[in-house]
Design a protein around this motif. Structure first.
Motif, mmCIF file in Angstrom:
data_model
loop_
_atom_site.group_PDB
_atom_site.id
_atom_site.type_symbol
_atom_site.label_atom_id
_atom_site.label_comp_id
_atom_site.label_asym_id
_atom_site.label_seq_id
_atom_site.Cartn_x
_atom_site.Cartn_y
_atom_site.Cartn_z
ATOM 1 N N ALA A 1 -2.706 -8.143 -5.656
ATOM 2 C CA ALA A 1 -3.622 -8.514 -4.574
ATOM 3 C C ALA A 1 -2.878 -8.847 -3.287
ATOM 4 N N TRP A 2 -1.651 -9.339 -3.384
ATOM 5 C CA TRP A 2 -0.858 -9.639 -2.187
ATOM 6 C C TRP A 2 -0.385 -8.357 -1.492
ATOM 7 N N SER A 3 -0.138 -7.309 -2.280
ATOM 8 C CA SER A 3 0.434 -6.079 -1.716
ATOM 9 C C SER A 3 -0.632 -5.123 -1.187
ATOM 10 N N LEU A 4 -1.803 -5.110 -1.784
ATOM 11 C CA LEU A 4 -2.855 -4.182 -1.379
ATOM 12 C C LEU A 4 -3.237 -4.281 0.098
ATOM 13 N N PRO A 5 -3.302 -5.473 0.719
ATOM 14 C CA PRO A 5 -3.668 -5.532 2.144
ATOM 15 C C PRO A 5 -2.717 -4.764 3.055
ATOM 16 N N CYS A 6 -1.514 -4.470 2.586
ATOM 17 C CA CYS A 6 -0.536 -3.764 3.420
ATOM 18 C C CYS A 6 -0.695 -2.249 3.352
ATOM 19 N N GLY A 7 -1.573 -1.743 2.476
ATOM 20 C CA GLY A 7 -1.802 -0.312 2.400
ATOM 21 C C GLY A 7 -0.711 0.423 1.630
ATOM 22 N N PHE A 8 -0.731 1.769 1.757
ATOM 23 C CA PHE A 8 0.169 2.603 0.970
ATOM 24 C C PHE A 8 1.060 3.494 1.836
ATOM 25 N N ASN A 9 1.211 3.143 3.100
ATOM 26 C CA ASN A 9 2.037 3.968 3.986
ATOM 27 C C ASN A 9 3.518 3.851 3.681
ATOM 28 N N HIS A 10 3.943 2.666 3.224
ATOM 29 C CA HIS A 10 5.352 2.447 2.935
ATOM 30 C C HIS A 10 5.504 1.699 1.613
ATOM 31 N N LEU A 11 6.656 1.874 0.982
ATOM 32 C CA LEU A 11 6.944 1.207 -0.285
ATOM 33 C C LEU A 11 7.404 -0.230 -0.076
ATOM 34 N N LEU A 12 7.934 -0.555 1.079
ATOM 35 C CA LEU A 12 8.550 -1.853 1.327
ATOM 36 C C LEU A 12 7.637 -3.041 1.033
ATOM 37 N N PRO A 13 6.367 -3.055 1.501
ATOM 38 C CA PRO A 13 5.526 -4.222 1.187
ATOM 39 C C PRO A 13 5.182 -4.343 -0.294
ATOM 40 N N TRP A 14 5.470 -3.293 -1.065
ATOM 41 C CA TRP A 14 5.255 -3.340 -2.507
ATOM 42 C C TRP A 14 6.514 -3.802 -3.240
ATOM 43 N N TYR A 15 7.497 -4.145 -2.471
ATOM 44 C CA TYR A 15 8.757 -4.600 -3.051
ATOM 45 C C TYR A 15 8.547 -5.801 -3.983
ATOM 46 N N TYR A 16 7.726 -6.760 -3.554
ATOM 47 C CA TYR A 16 7.508 -7.960 -4.364
ATOM 48 C C TYR A 16 6.904 -7.600 -5.714
ATOM 49 N N MET A 17 5.947 -6.693 -5.707
ATOM 50 C CA MET A 17 5.296 -6.274 -6.949
ATOM 51 C C MET A 17 6.309 -5.626 -7.893
ATOM 52 N N ILE A 18 7.128 -4.742 -7.367
ATOM 53 C CA ILE A 18 8.125 -4.048 -8.187
ATOM 54 C C ILE A 18 9.156 -5.039 -8.735
ATOM 55 N N TYR A 19 9.650 -5.891 -7.844
ATOM 56 C CA TYR A 19 10.639 -6.891 -8.262
ATOM 57 C C TYR A 19 10.081 -7.818 -9.332
ATOM 58 N N PHE A 20 8.820 -8.206 -9.161
ATOM 59 C CA PHE A 20 8.231 -9.174 -10.077
ATOM 60 C C PHE A 20 8.040 -8.577 -11.465
ATOM 61 N N ILE A 21 7.708 -7.286 -11.532
ATOM 62 C CA ILE A 21 7.602 -6.629 -12.835
ATOM 63 C C ILE A 21 8.954 -6.670 -13.554
ATOM 64 N N ILE A 22 10.011 -6.328 -12.832
ATOM 65 C CA ILE A 22 11.351 -6.347 -13.422
ATOM 66 C C ILE A 22 11.718 -7.761 -13.867
ATOM 67 N N LEU A 23 11.419 -8.745 -13.031
ATOM 68 C CA LEU A 23 11.754 -10.131 -13.346
ATOM 69 C C LEU A 23 11.047 -10.601 -14.608
ATOM 70 N N LEU A 24 9.739 -10.365 -14.709
ATOM 71 C CA LEU A 24 8.974 -10.874 -15.840
ATOM 72 C C LEU A 24 9.329 -10.146 -17.131
ATOM 73 N N GLN B 1 5.377 -9.203 3.043
ATOM 74 C CA GLN B 1 4.071 -8.629 3.384
ATOM 75 C C GLN B 1 3.629 -9.075 4.777
ATOM 76 N N ALA B 2 3.735 -10.372 5.062
ATOM 77 C CA ALA B 2 3.345 -10.879 6.377
ATOM 78 C C ALA B 2 4.278 -10.342 7.460
ATOM 79 N N TYR B 3 5.580 -10.301 7.157
ATOM 80 C CA TYR B 3 6.560 -9.785 8.121
ATOM 81 C C TYR B 3 6.284 -8.312 8.429
ATOM 82 N N TYR B 4 5.932 -7.540 7.409
ATOM 83 C CA TYR B 4 5.637 -6.119 7.576
ATOM 84 C C TYR B 4 4.411 -5.911 8.460
ATOM 85 N N LEU B 5 3.372 -6.717 8.269
ATOM 86 C CA LEU B 5 2.116 -6.532 9.012
ATOM 87 C C LEU B 5 2.260 -6.829 10.496
ATOM 88 N N VAL B 6 3.283 -7.596 10.898
ATOM 89 C CA VAL B 6 3.481 -7.887 12.320
ATOM 90 C C VAL B 6 3.710 -6.587 13.103
#
Length: 644
Positions: free
Chosen positions: A586-609, A500-505
């Motif tokens: 909450a970590w992914s929302l600040p990055c907006g909805f223009n790309h799926l990449l910053p939502w990667y953590y959210m998607i991965y975490f659902i699969i993991l849990l 998320q931080a890397y994407y926002l740069v």
């Protein structure tokens, strides 16, 4: 990978019932066994000297273990020496114990109303009670003779037992060798607890599962032995084929994601990104930076600052000690980074060399995994993890064979779980904030970058503040330390959780103040659920007799452990997972909805849990039998109320 506060990557499969017909078919090619499928015998309860009536389900010729089922549906694997025929047992009756002379110290101590002998080891009893409880306390209000555990500490050191004055007195009164052996087995706890093991038994059991006391064994059979880790038969993550896949896929995925986020348009239409030349992946200076960072964290870890915490009991009954000074480590690291910036060190180097830093860390994790696997080949069998001892080199290398690899008192798994990657996560986020200011020409980081930094910093600081909690997690208690955790801790956490931080740069996302307020409220709600539920669980595992937890409701199991069904644990089976998912949102929302990449953590975490939940389900159903079915009826939803 890592932790679930502390959980980030980290299982047993329910074995179906065997049949008499299958047993007969196998007998053609298998060697004859002492007990056959369908036999009703007496099986020793693990860690105790009591036998219960069980039914033999099958015999594993590889591990030489019998799978048996108790009357409540609990399945366990037992060695042949822990199984006896029904003959030769003598059922204990109340009239027998009452007929003994009231002057006998031994007979008085057996009465449930007497606490004289147990009072001398009350502290050890509390520790053992905490060790046997899985996820919930038994309430003080609900403590009955039926569900109360009596902890008997069996002395292994014969000399120490002989030095007990009360024991000597009793040996003079007894005239037969069998009584002497029984007296020794009830000796008081001496000053060296590491030589003891815990035997757990109910004071009063249900009518259909009454324990039988075996005939006295020979003295040499009384020597406590630690059960060796059996060969793993239930394999996770796709088994042996899956291990090959993950070993190749996980490192490639991390590198591809880093390359993708560097694109001007990191949409799925441009995936996969074009591979740069091989020399672009390597930088010797980046390797030196990573090594320096790990050594610095190791130095902070070994400093005599903070307290020594005890881990959960191992199969041998031993409790390892851990230096829990994580909060000191992150404060010292922050001070060192601030001093470096003040001296003119350009931390935007981390952003510009992110790919090279990831490659260097990957190399270190592979070398560490090779070392861990090599040393595990020489580790005693009782120090191996139950899930990483399959005999297949690739699978065991991936899953990890040794449970607690240590260099003297330096615990490698605990260190990697909590220090270089976790604190490095915060360092990378801070460097990304500086890079955003530099690249976007800003005087201060954007609201989105500030939220991502603060949210994830809070998460890490909370984990280090409650560092003892990780000692009760699946990673520390059950999983061996191999490539899965080494790669997860050192590479996966710092180089994917910072996306998320890397994407926002390079892809800023302006936020209004109402949007900022809404995201903050969401984060705080998730954090409250996460912290509250974890605190309930961890406090009970540490001290189940704490009066503050007496209001919690539980379901007792045949193993002596209890399942928590009140508080947040009465809403869903994994409320800590629910809090984790809300925070991830909450970590992914600040990055907006223009790309799926910053939502990667959210998607991965659902699969993991969801995967972790399935592992817990199969494991708990095997261990707790009918009690687990009752628990699932009481708490029907797994993670999200009324959804899943």
């Amino acid at each position: 990978m890592g932790n679930s506060h502390q959980s980030r990557f980290s299982t047993d499969i329910h074995i179906p019932y065997g049949t008499q017909q299958a047993s007969q078919e196998r007998s053609v090619t298998m060697p004859a066994t002492k007990y056959q499928t369908g036999d009703t015998v007496m099986g020793r309860w693990p860690g105790s000297s009591l036998y219960y009536e069980v039914k033999v389900l099958r015999f594993d010729t590889r591990s030489h273990l019998y799978t048996v089922i108790y009357k409540d549906g609990t399945e366990l694997e037992l060695r042949e020496q822990d199984i006896k025929t029904a003959s030769g047992f003598q059922t204990r009756s109340r009239s027998r114990s009452r007929s003994r002379s009231p002057g006998r110290r031994r007979s008085r101590s057996r009465s449930p109303a007497r606490t004289t002998r147990r009072s001398s080891s009350r502290t050890a009893a509390a520790v053992a009670a905490a060790a046997i409880t899985e996820s919930a306390p038994s309430t003080r209000r609900d403590i009955k003779l039926k569900d109360t555990l009596e902890v008997r500490l069996t002395q292994e050191d014969t000399k120490a037992a002989e030095n007990n004055s009360n024991n000597k007195h009793e040996k003079k009164e007894e005239n037969n060798t069998a009584s002497k052996v029984n007296e020794k087995s009830e000796a008081k706890v001496e000053a060296e607890p590491v030589k003891n093991r815990y035997n757990l038994r109910r004071r009063k059991d249900d009518g259909d599962a009454k324990p039988a006391e075996s005939q006295p064994e020979q003295p040499e059979d009384k020597e406590a032995t630690v059960a060796a880790a059996p060969a793993s038969t239930s394999l996770d993550f796709g088994g042996k084929i899956g291990a090959y896949f993950w070993l190749l896929f996980l490192p490639a995925w991390v590198l591809f994601v880093i390359l993708q986020v560097n694109l001007e348009d990191p949409s799925l239409a441009n995936f996969p990104p074009q591979l740069p030349p091989l020399e672009a992946f390597w930088d010797a200076q980046a390797l030196g930076f990573v090594i320096l960072w790990i050594l610095f964290q190791a130095l902070l870890h070994v400093l005599p600052v903070g307290k020594l915490s005890e881990g959960m009991p191992l199969r041998s009954g031993e409790r390892l000690k851990y230096r829990t000074n994580g909060l000191f480590a992150i404060v010292a690291s922050a001070a060192a980074v601030a001093a470096a910036v003040y001296q003119g060190v350009d931390l935007t180097y981390i952003h510009s060399r992110f790919l090279q830093l990831a490659t260097a860390t990957l190399l270190i994790s592979v070398l560490l995994s090779i070392y861990l696997y090599t040393r595990s080949r020489y580790a005693p069998s009782d120090q191996l993890a139950l899930g990483g001892n399959s005999g297949n080199l690739v699978y065991d290398f991936f899953k990890g064979r040794e449970l607690n690899p240590r260099i003297k008192s330096f615990d490698l798994k605990f260190f990697c779980e909590m220090r270089p990657g976790l604190i490095g996560w915060c360092l990378i986020n801070f460097a990304m904030a500086l890079a955003e200011m530099k690249n976007q020409g800003l005087d201060a980081p954007s609201y989105a970058m500030i939220l991502v930094n603060l949210f994830q910093l809070l998460y890490v600081v909370d984990g280090l503040w409650n560092e003892e909690a990780i000692l009760t997690t699946m990673d520390l208690m059950h999983d061996g330390f191999g490539f899965m955790l080494a790669f997860g801790d050192l590479v996966w956490v710092p180089f994917t959780y910072t996306l998320q931080a890397y994407y926002l740069v390079g892809h800023p996302n302006p936020l209004s103040l109402p949007a900022v307020a809404a995201i903050v409220i969401l984060k705080l709600a998730g954090f409250y659920i996460f912290r509250k539920s974890n605190s309930e669980k961890n406090a009970f595992r540490r001290n189940p007799s704490d009066p503050k937890l007496s209001h919690l409701k539980t379901i007792p199991t045949a193993t002596g452990k209890s399942l928590l069904v009140s508080g947040w644990w009465g809403v869903v089976r994994h409320p800590n997972y629910l809090g984790d998912l809300i925070m991830a949102l909450a970590w992914s929302l600040p990055c907006g909805f223009n790309h799926l990449l910053p939502w990667y953590y959210m998607i991965y975490f659902i699969i993991l849990l969801v995967h972790r939940d399935s592992r817990d389900m199969s494991d708990c159903r095997r261990k707790y039998g009918s009690a687990w079915d009752k628990y699932c009826r009481t708490v029907p939803y797994r993670i999200i109320p009324r959804v899943y």
